[in-house]
Design an enzyme around this catalytic site. Structure first.
Site, PDB file in Angstrom:
ATOM      1  N   ALA A  56       1.171  -1.039  -0.010  1.00 29.73           N
ATOM      2  CA  ALA A  56      -0.002  -0.133   0.350  1.00 29.73           C
ATOM      3  C   ALA A  56       0.900   1.636   0.306  1.00 29.73           C
ATOM      4  O   ALA A  56       1.833   1.244   1.056  1.00 29.73           O
ATOM      5  CB  ALA A  56      -0.852  -0.036   1.443  1.00 29.73           C
ATOM      6  N   ILE A  82       4.994  -0.857   2.751  1.00 32.05           N
ATOM      7  CA  ILE A  82       4.770  -0.014   2.537  1.00 32.05           C
ATOM      8  C   ILE A  82       5.378   0.739   1.504  1.00 32.05           C
ATOM      9  O   ILE A  82       6.357   0.876   1.080  1.00 32.05           O
ATOM     10  CB  ILE A  82       4.920   0.764   3.815  1.00 32.05           C
ATOM     11  CG1 ILE A  82       4.243   0.897   5.006  1.00 32.05           C
ATOM     12  CG2 ILE A  82       5.129   2.375   3.227  1.00 32.05           C
ATOM     13  CD1 ILE A  82       2.788   0.477   5.056  1.00 32.05           C
ATOM     14  N   LYS A  83       4.628   0.798  -0.064  1.00 30.65           N
ATOM     15  CA  LYS A  83       5.375   1.046  -0.644  1.00 30.65           C
ATOM     16  C   LYS A  83       5.892   3.178  -0.797  1.00 30.65           C
ATOM     17  O   LYS A  83       5.412   3.718  -0.400  1.00 30.65           O
ATOM     18  CB  LYS A  83       4.161   1.788  -2.216  1.00 30.65           C
ATOM     19  CG  LYS A  83       4.262  -0.183  -2.711  1.00 30.65           C
ATOM     20  CD  LYS A  83       3.580  -0.799  -3.813  1.00 30.65           C
ATOM     21  CE  LYS A  83       4.025  -0.115  -5.089  1.00 30.65           C
ATOM     22  NZ  LYS A  83       3.112  -0.256  -5.872  1.00 30.65           N
ATOM     23  N   ILE A  84       7.429   2.814  -1.218  1.00 31.19           N
ATOM     24  CA  ILE A  84       7.399   4.312  -1.320  1.00 31.19           C
ATOM     25  C   ILE A  84       8.056   4.704  -2.322  1.00 31.19           C
ATOM     26  O   ILE A  84       8.890   3.980  -3.308  1.00 31.19           O
ATOM     27  CB  ILE A  84       8.746   4.390   0.177  1.00 31.19           C
ATOM     28  CG1 ILE A  84       8.283   3.510   1.442  1.00 31.19           C
ATOM     29  CG2 ILE A  84       9.465   5.341   0.408  1.00 31.19           C
ATOM     30  CD1 ILE A  84       7.764   4.895   2.460  1.00 31.19           C
TER      31      ILE A  84
END
Length: 215
Positions: A56, A82-84
């Site tokens: 996400a 966590i997509k960064i």
């Protein structure tokens, strides 16, 4: 190589999960916006459909704000990754999240240099965008190959997700390049499963069996 499904459509995820071939899901703001539903609710629902990483993405572009978003998203379910984005502030955020035990997937990677920086910052996953590189006249799969080679050479634990997959040949090439994972749209997964000769062969078997039953 593992397969993730690149979608936020829960019906597609449910159908793909029933096949027993996907081990995770990747989403992004565009995919979730397309569903027209609450972001948190969609992510929570997805984590109930697959027993594996669910990526996400944060919306912020400053490190401290990314970390705050990441901490909130990570509370949804232990499988949330966590997509960064691959920007300098993103690297800062990754380096802050890794010691806290929050897994990250650095996205919008378009070079092996970017992938190396993400890995050194502590990313759990990096996502080279194969299709978009091809669209721009580059060899997207070369970035995957180079990244895998570098990570193997230096025994970096970061896993490579071949992303922006456009067709089944991309998946095959990613597997041959050594990508740990390919994240594929639902329609590509369906294309992988089908072949005209399979259909022809099955029809022949069924027709032959039907003729036998009539005797």
């Amino acid at each position: 190589m593992e397969l993730f499904l690149d979608t936020a459509n829960v019906d597609e995820i449910r159908e793909a999960a029933a096949l027993g071939v996907i081990s995770g899901v990747t989403t992004n703001p565009s995919l979730i916006a397309r569903e027209g539903r609450d972001f948190t609710q969609v992510v929570r629902e997805i984590t109930g459909l697959v027993d594996g990483p669910v990526s996400a993405e944060v919306i912020s572009t400053e490190a401290e704000a990314m970390v705050a978003e990441a901490e909130e998203l990570s509370q949804i379910h232990p499988n949330v990754v966590i997509k960064i984005p691959m920007i300098l502030e993103g690297l800062k955020a990754v380096s802050m999240l890794e010691p806290r035990g929050i897994r990250t997937n650095v996205t919008l990677v378009f070079s092996a240099n970017q992938a190396l920086l993400a890995a050194l910052a502590g990313a759990s996953f990096v996502s080279p965008f194969v299709g978009r590189l091809d669209d721009a006249g580059h060899d997207g799969m070369e970035v995957v190959r180079d990244t895998v080679d570098i990570f193997d050479l230096y025994e970096l634990p970061t896993r490579v997700i071949a992303a922006s997959i456009r067709h089944p040949l991309h998946v095959l090439a990613a597997a041959k390049a050594g990508a740990h994972i390919a994240t594929v749209p639902y329609q590509v997964l369906m294309q992988m499963a089908g072949h005209p000769l399979t259909d022809v062969g099955l029809r022949k078997f069924l027709d032959d069996w039907a003729r036998l039953k009539k005797r």
